[in-house]
Design a protein around this motif. Structure first.
Motif, PDB file in Angstrom:
ATOM      1  N   LEU A   1      56.934  40.545  38.781  1.00 51.39           N
ATOM      2  CA  LEU A   1      56.074  41.634  38.320  1.00 51.39           C
ATOM      3  C   LEU A   1      54.608  41.329  38.612  1.00 51.39           C
ATOM      4  O   LEU A   1      53.864  42.196  39.096  1.00 51.39           O
ATOM      5  N   LEU A   2      54.210  40.101  38.338  1.00 50.38           N
ATOM      6  CA  LEU A   2      52.820  39.705  38.594  1.00 50.38           C
ATOM      7  C   LEU A   2      52.520  39.731  40.083  1.00 50.38           C
ATOM      8  O   LEU A   2      51.441  40.161  40.513  1.00 50.38           O
ATOM      9  N   LEU A   3      53.472  39.282  40.908  1.00 42.68           N
ATOM     10  CA  LEU A   3      53.276  39.273  42.357  1.00 42.68           C
ATOM     11  C   LEU A   3      53.107  40.692  42.895  1.00 42.68           C
ATOM     12  O   LEU A   3      52.242  40.948  43.747  1.00 42.68           O
ATOM     13  N   ILE A   4      53.906  41.639  42.401  1.00 37.43           N
ATOM     14  CA  ILE A   4      53.786  43.038  42.831  1.00 37.43           C
ATOM     15  C   ILE A   4      52.418  43.599  42.464  1.00 37.43           C
ATOM     16  O   ILE A   4      51.759  44.270  43.279  1.00 37.43           O
ATOM     17  N   CYS A   5      51.962  43.303  41.237  1.00 35.35           N
ATOM     18  CA  CYS A   5      50.643  43.782  40.798  1.00 35.35           C
ATOM     19  C   CYS A   5      49.530  43.193  41.669  1.00 35.35           C
ATOM     20  O   CYS A   5      48.575  43.897  42.029  1.00 35.35           O
ATOM     21  N   LEU A   6      49.662  41.921  42.020  1.00 37.92           N
ATOM     22  CA  LEU A   6      48.653  41.275  42.866  1.00 37.92           C
ATOM     23  C   LEU A   6      48.632  41.874  44.270  1.00 37.92           C
ATOM     24  O   LEU A   6      47.560  42.080  44.853  1.00 37.92           O
ATOM     25  N   ILE A   7      49.798  42.154  44.819  1.00 35.32           N
ATOM     26  CA  ILE A   7      49.869  42.754  46.156  1.00 35.32           C
ATOM     27  C   ILE A   7      49.196  44.121  46.159  1.00 35.32           C
ATOM     28  O   ILE A   7      48.436  44.467  47.081  1.00 35.32           O
ATOM     29  N   ILE A   8      49.457  44.908  45.110  1.00 32.47           N
ATOM     30  CA  ILE A   8      48.824  46.229  45.009  1.00 32.47           C
ATOM     31  C   ILE A   8      47.310  46.093  44.904  1.00 32.47           C
ATOM     32  O   ILE A   8      46.548  46.803  45.578  1.00 32.47           O
ATOM     33  N   LEU A   9      46.854  45.147  44.071  1.00 27.15           N
ATOM     34  CA  LEU A   9      45.421  44.949  43.888  1.00 27.15           C
ATOM     35  C   LEU A   9      44.754  44.472  45.177  1.00 27.15           C
ATOM     36  O   LEU A   9      43.701  44.992  45.585  1.00 27.15           O
ATOM     37  N   LEU A  10      45.360  43.492  45.831  1.00 28.51           N
ATOM     38  CA  LEU A  10      44.784  42.965  47.064  1.00 28.51           C
ATOM     39  C   LEU A  10      44.774  44.012  48.171  1.00 28.51           C
ATOM     40  O   LEU A  10      43.824  44.093  48.957  1.00 28.51           O
ATOM     41  N   SER A  11      45.825  44.839  48.239  1.00 25.74           N
ATOM     42  CA  SER A  11      45.870  45.906  49.244  1.00 25.74           C
ATOM     43  C   SER A  11      44.745  46.905  49.023  1.00 25.74           C
ATOM     44  O   SER A  11      44.092  47.355  49.973  1.00 25.74           O
TER      45      SER A  11
ATOM     46  N   LEU B   1      41.458  45.247  50.114  1.00 27.90           N
ATOM     47  CA  LEU B   1      41.352  45.174  51.574  1.00 27.90           C
ATOM     48  C   LEU B   1      41.069  46.548  52.177  1.00 27.90           C
ATOM     49  O   LEU B   1      40.330  46.674  53.164  1.00 27.90           O
ATOM     50  N   PHE B   2      41.650  47.576  51.584  1.00 29.40           N
ATOM     51  CA  PHE B   2      41.379  48.948  52.029  1.00 29.40           C
ATOM     52  C   PHE B   2      39.893  49.276  51.877  1.00 29.40           C
ATOM     53  O   PHE B   2      39.259  49.828  52.780  1.00 29.40           O
ATOM     54  N   LEU B   3      39.337  48.909  50.729  1.00 28.60           N
ATOM     55  CA  LEU B   3      37.905  49.134  50.508  1.00 28.60           C
ATOM     56  C   LEU B   3      37.057  48.347  51.501  1.00 28.60           C
ATOM     57  O   LEU B   3      36.033  48.824  51.994  1.00 28.60           O
ATOM     58  N   GLN B   4      37.491  47.129  51.813  1.00 36.06           N
ATOM     59  CA  GLN B   4      36.739  46.296  52.750  1.00 36.06           C
ATOM     60  C   GLN B   4      36.764  46.886  54.161  1.00 36.06           C
ATOM     61  O   GLN B   4      35.744  46.910  54.860  1.00 36.06           O
TER      62      GLN B   4
ATOM     63  N   LYS C   1      30.722  44.253  51.328  1.00 28.09           N
ATOM     64  CA  LYS C   1      30.668  42.843  51.694  1.00 28.09           C
ATOM     65  C   LYS C   1      31.268  41.917  50.643  1.00 28.09           C
ATOM     66  O   LYS C   1      31.787  40.852  50.970  1.00 28.09           O
ATOM     67  N   TRP C   2      31.180  42.311  49.375  1.00 26.69           N
ATOM     68  CA  TRP C   2      31.607  41.380  48.337  1.00 26.69           C
ATOM     69  C   TRP C   2      33.116  41.378  48.111  1.00 26.69           C
ATOM     70  O   TRP C   2      33.625  40.614  47.297  1.00 26.69           O
ATOM     71  N   ILE C   3      33.857  42.214  48.845  1.00 24.21           N
ATOM     72  CA  ILE C   3      35.304  42.307  48.631  1.00 24.21           C
ATOM     73  C   ILE C   3      35.991  40.985  48.994  1.00 24.21           C
ATOM     74  O   ILE C   3      36.834  40.469  48.241  1.00 24.21           O
ATOM     75  N   ILE C   4      35.644  40.420  50.155  1.00 28.22           N
ATOM     76  CA  ILE C   4      36.268  39.167  50.579  1.00 28.22           C
ATOM     77  C   ILE C   4      35.969  38.058  49.574  1.00 28.22           C
ATOM     78  O   ILE C   4      36.843  37.252  49.216  1.00 28.22           O
ATOM     79  N   THR C   5      34.717  38.027  49.098  1.00 28.85           N
ATOM     80  CA  THR C   5      34.345  37.024  48.088  1.00 28.85           C
ATOM     81  C   THR C   5      35.172  37.194  46.827  1.00 28.85           C
ATOM     82  O   THR C   5      35.645  36.208  46.235  1.00 28.85           O
ATOM     83  N   LEU C   6      35.382  38.439  46.412  1.00 25.88           N
ATOM     84  CA  LEU C   6      36.178  38.710  45.216  1.00 25.88           C
ATOM     85  C   LEU C   6      37.627  38.279  45.412  1.00 25.88           C
ATOM     86  O   LEU C   6      38.256  37.721  44.500  1.00 25.88           O
ATOM     87  N   LEU C   7      38.166  38.527  46.622  1.00 26.24           N
ATOM     88  CA  LEU C   7      39.542  38.117  46.904  1.00 26.24           C
ATOM     89  C   LEU C   7      39.688  36.600  46.821  1.00 26.24           C
ATOM     90  O   LEU C   7      40.667  36.078  46.272  1.00 26.24           O
TER      91      LEU C   7
ATOM     92  N   GLY D   1      41.971  34.518  44.177  1.00 28.25           N
ATOM     93  CA  GLY D   1      42.945  33.539  44.655  1.00 28.25           C
ATOM     94  C   GLY D   1      42.738  32.166  44.036  1.00 28.25           C
ATOM     95  O   GLY D   1      43.695  31.514  43.611  1.00 28.25           O
ATOM     96  N   LEU D   2      41.485  31.723  43.959  1.00 24.18           N
ATOM     97  CA  LEU D   2      41.193  30.419  43.362  1.00 24.18           C
ATOM     98  C   LEU D   2      41.472  30.423  41.862  1.00 24.18           C
ATOM     99  O   LEU D   2      41.940  29.421  41.306  1.00 24.18           O
ATOM    100  N   LEU D   3      41.201  31.536  41.201  1.00 20.53           N
ATOM    101  CA  LEU D   3      41.487  31.652  39.774  1.00 20.53           C
ATOM    102  C   LEU D   3      42.980  31.487  39.503  1.00 20.53           C
ATOM    103  O   LEU D   3      43.398  30.715  38.630  1.00 20.53           O
ATOM    104  N   LEU D   4      43.793  32.215  40.276  1.00 27.24           N
ATOM    105  CA  LEU D   4      45.246  32.138  40.089  1.00 27.24           C
ATOM    106  C   LEU D   4      45.782  30.767  40.522  1.00 27.24           C
ATOM    107  O   LEU D   4      46.717  30.242  39.916  1.00 27.24           O
ATOM    108  N   PHE D   5      45.193  30.201  41.566  1.00 23.50           N
ATOM    109  CA  PHE D   5      45.606  28.872  42.020  1.00 23.50           C
ATOM    110  C   PHE D   5      45.347  27.836  40.922  1.00 23.50           C
ATOM    111  O   PHE D   5      46.202  26.980  40.653  1.00 23.50           O
ATOM    112  N   GLY D   6      44.180  27.915  40.274  1.00 18.07           N
ATOM    113  CA  GLY D   6      43.866  26.992  39.180  1.00 18.07           C
ATOM    114  C   GLY D   6      44.813  27.156  38.010  1.00 18.07           C
ATOM    115  O   GLY D   6      45.256  26.171  37.406  1.00 18.07           O
ATOM    116  N   TYR D   7      45.171  28.417  37.699  1.00 16.38           N
ATOM    117  CA  TYR D   7      46.071  28.665  36.573  1.00 16.38           C
ATOM    118  C   TYR D   7      47.470  28.135  36.869  1.00 16.38           C
ATOM    119  O   TYR D   7      48.063  27.415  36.057  1.00 16.38           O
ATOM    120  N   GLU D   8      47.998  28.486  38.040  1.00 16.29           N
ATOM    121  CA  GLU D   8      49.381  28.091  38.350  1.00 16.29           C
ATOM    122  C   GLU D   8      49.493  26.583  38.523  1.00 16.29           C
ATOM    123  O   GLU D   8      50.483  25.977  38.100  1.00 16.29           O
TER     124      GLU D   8
END
Length: 682
Positions: free
Chosen positions: A40-50, A53-56, A62-68, A72-79
């Motif tokens: 469920l979390l992976l599906i939500c992340l894919i939708i959010l990232l898509s 990326l569409f906005l970018q 410009k700040w979209i890539i930085t936000l992505l 990613g680093l936030l979720l990497f630190g958590y997992e």
């Protein structure tokens, strides 16, 4: 934002640390706990990232890539933090065994045997557990801390790289429910220790074989064990000298007497006794001094860099890869490599420290919750930024000033962290460090020479250790250690802001960028805001009135709080040092008293404490609203069937509450702190 762009590695570290802190503060069963939630979390992340990326792509934001990258680093630190906890692994020891049941385990030592008090202590890593249903060994993950009486000579069969079979009853490490007490269970679990066991005789531990292929960690433990064994068998060294020399060389400080440790705390030189970043930095300075003679023109700078980095990590190797030494070795190695490869380019120290922090936290993200980690990095920041620089032509004066400068820088850098966690400050730390640091350096030097079997060196070491303790006690006895500083998290933040503010203001005043009146006004403004916020928190921390009881092992403590005053029924030195001090400091309590009592009337809410069956006569007479029964035998129902009696708390009994009771009992044996907030104190 342009100034912040100077610190790209710090910029990447912040979201990663945010993910680690998110894991430590959000309940662990919300994310990554099962397959369905992961999908469920992976599906939500894919939708959010898509969507991002569409906005970018179409809006060129410009700040979209930085936000992505931040997400990613936030979720990497958590997992990464989640899976660092071995209790989340399918092969976790707790999933294969039950507490207080006899178990057969295949284990290997993870450290050296500690002899202290009446017991020996040793940590084992568990590899296999016997499934007693099918008589098969199953692989497991986890560690167990084993205790044994001092008369059991566990050293006679101990070897760091031998497998053993343990026949023990495992006891789960239970969490401490008292919020003011040190949670030792949390400390052990951070190291992967979830169970303890006790050995009564040698038949419970049998060796089954030697590990044939040794890795780096096995060799490190063997070298550390060999160094400890060598000095313990040196008959010319006193017990005190042995424990201090072993601590200085290997970081094995568990056998130093508590009185000696306390005296070093009071003098502000505790960092001397445990292998830490200080010792690693000292080794780095010694290497730099030696290379300045061997290669004064730096013609072989590459060889100097390789030898220095290798020596630093070899020191970490013989210390058993102690966490503080590894942290310091990584930080110093990055500084050295930077000096070699980027001689014509300036790299901000914050980027190097951020890189070191990122490497360490990727290896174990839960270090972020470790006081030693915070002290190490705050000390390095203090050394880089807050050490006052001045150069003397006289080399002796320059060396003395270097010690003073490093002591000031490290102390200023660690001050917010140290005051928040330890609530104490040694005002003579500069004088003490000027004397203790050179003397401890001599001890380390002659300790390395002690591997040469000369009795003169051992006699000299005894003499130096004696003077180390004597001079440290001299500074300690001045009584310049203040041990009761009311300091909370908000205070540490404001102190950090004040330190940085003073540093920036002084720098601008010296560069004549601002007038000293403007700088002074800014500092006074920060102090005024700090005092105002502290006063608001202090006033709001006062509770109207409350009665609290806490059961711990064989003692029960209860107290009344009336605004900023406490009245305890009893106090002992152990409780005072363990948790009551934290209770007083965290609640900004300035006054307390000890007065034995067994009855309290809080605005008609009567509380009666009974310790003997004979006290039941008071129940009918007083008619309390709350009864605290501090005895192993429960009272007869005829004594407690009163319309006024609302709650009965049963203390001091680990027995099960009988099912045939005609009244309700709340057990608080050795497990919880119970607070009864009431309106007014009569």
């Amino acid at each position: 934002m342009q100034k912040f762009a100077r610190f790209p590695l710090l910029r990447l570290l912040i979201p990663f640390v945010g993910g680690v802190l998110l894991y430590l503060n959000i309940p662990q069963n919300l994310l990554f706990n099962d397959f369905e939630n992961n999908v469920l979390l992976l599906i939500c992340l894919i939708i959010l990232l898509s969507a991002l990326l569409f906005l970018q792509l179409f809006l060129n934001i410009k700040w979209i890539i930085t936000l992505l990258i931040d997400i990613g680093l936030l979720l990497f630190g958590y997992e990464l933090s989640y899976y660092q906890e071995i209790s989340h692994q399918p092969d976790f020891l707790g999933n294969k065994v039950k507490s207080n049941e006899k178990q057969y385990l295949i284990v290997k030592p993870q450290d050296i045997v500690v002899h202290k008090g009446d017991y020996n202590r040793l940590v084992f890593k568990v590899y296999k557990v016997l499934n007693q249903r099918n008589e098969k060994w199953e692989n497991v993950l986890g560690k167990v801390m084993v205790y044994s009486p001092k008369q059991i000579a566990i050293d006679t069969i101990f070897h760091p790289n031998v497998y053993y079979v343990l026949q023990v009853r495992l006891k789960e490490v239970l969490a401490v429910d008292n919020p003011y007490a040190f949670d030792y269970s949390k400390y052990l679990k951070r190291q992967g220790i979830y169970y303890t066991a006790f050995i009564n005789n040698m038949s419970q531990i049998q060796s089954v074989g030697v590990q044939k292929r040794w890795g780096v960690s096995e060799w490190a433990l063997f070298v550390r064990y060999s160094v400890v064994k060598y000095f313990k068998h040196n008959a010319l060294l006193s017990k005190t000298s042995q424990s201090i020399i072993i601590a200085l060389l290997t970081g094995f400080d568990d056998e130093i007497e508590n009185t000696i440790v306390q005296s070093f705390i009071y003098s502000g030189t505790l960092h001397i006794l445990s292998v830490s970043g200080f010792h690693t930095g000292l080794l780095f300075l010694m290497l730099s001094f030696i290379f300045s003679f061997l290669d004064p023109y730096q013609k072989r700078k590459w060889l100097r860099t390789i030898l220095t980095v290798c020596t630093l990590f070899f020191y970490a190797f013989i210390s058993g890869f102690s966490a503080p030494v590894v942290r310091a070795a990584i930080m110093l190695s990055l500084f050295i490599i930077h000096q070699y490869f980027y001689t014509d380019r300036y790299i901000h120290p914050f980027n190097i420290l951020s890189a070191a922090a990122f490497i360490i936290l990727v290896f174990n993200p839960l270090f972020i919750d470790d006081v030693g980690f915070l002290l190490s990095f705050s000390a390095m920041i203090g050394l880089v930024y807050f050490s006052p620089h001045y150069y003397f032509e006289n080399r002796i004066l320059q060396n003395i000033w270097s010690i003073i400068s490093m002591s000031i820088g490290a102390q200023v850098g660690t001050l917010p962290v140290a005051l928040y966690f330890f609530h104490g400050f040694a005002f003579l730390f500069i004088l003490a460090n000027i004397v203790i640091i050179p003397l401890s350096t001599l001890i380390i030097f002659f300790s390395l020479m002690a591997f040469i079997p000369l009795s003169l060196i051992s006699v000299l070491l005894n003499y130096l250790v004696h003077w180390l303790i004597y001079l440290n006690d001299f500074f300690c006895n001045w009584g310049m250690y203040y041990n009761w500083i009311h300091f909370n998290f908000t205070d540490s933040i404001f102190l950090l802001i004040l330190i940085v503010g003073v540093y920036v203001v002084l720098k601008k005043i010296l560069n004549k960028e601002i007038h000293w009146i403007v700088g002074t006004s800014f500092v006074i403004f920060i102090l005024s805001i700090w005092m105002l916020v502290h006063h608001i928190i202090w006033v709001n921390s006062y509770k109207n009135n409350s009665f609290t009881l806490y059961s711990e092992k064989n003692t029960t403590t209860y107290w009344i709080q009336n605004k900023n005053r406490l009245t305890f029924n009893r106090l002992d030195s152990l409780s005072m040092s363990n948790w009551i001090k934290n209770l007083l400091l965290k609640n900004c309590i300035r006054a307390y008293r000890v007065h034995s009592f067994n009855y309290v009337n809080l605005s008609g809410n009567k509380i009666l404490i009974c310790t003997h069956l004979s006290d039941t006569l008071l129940i009918k007479y007083i008619k309390p609203k709350i009864l605290i029964w501090n005895s192993k035998i429960l009272p007869h129902s005829k004594w407690v069937h009163l319309p006024e009696l609302k709650k009965i708390y049963w203390v001091h009994s680990n027995q099960m509450i009988p099912n045939n009771l005609s009244y309700k009992v709340i057990s608080v044996y050795n497990k919880q702190l119970t607070e009864l907030s009431l309106q007014n104190l009569d």
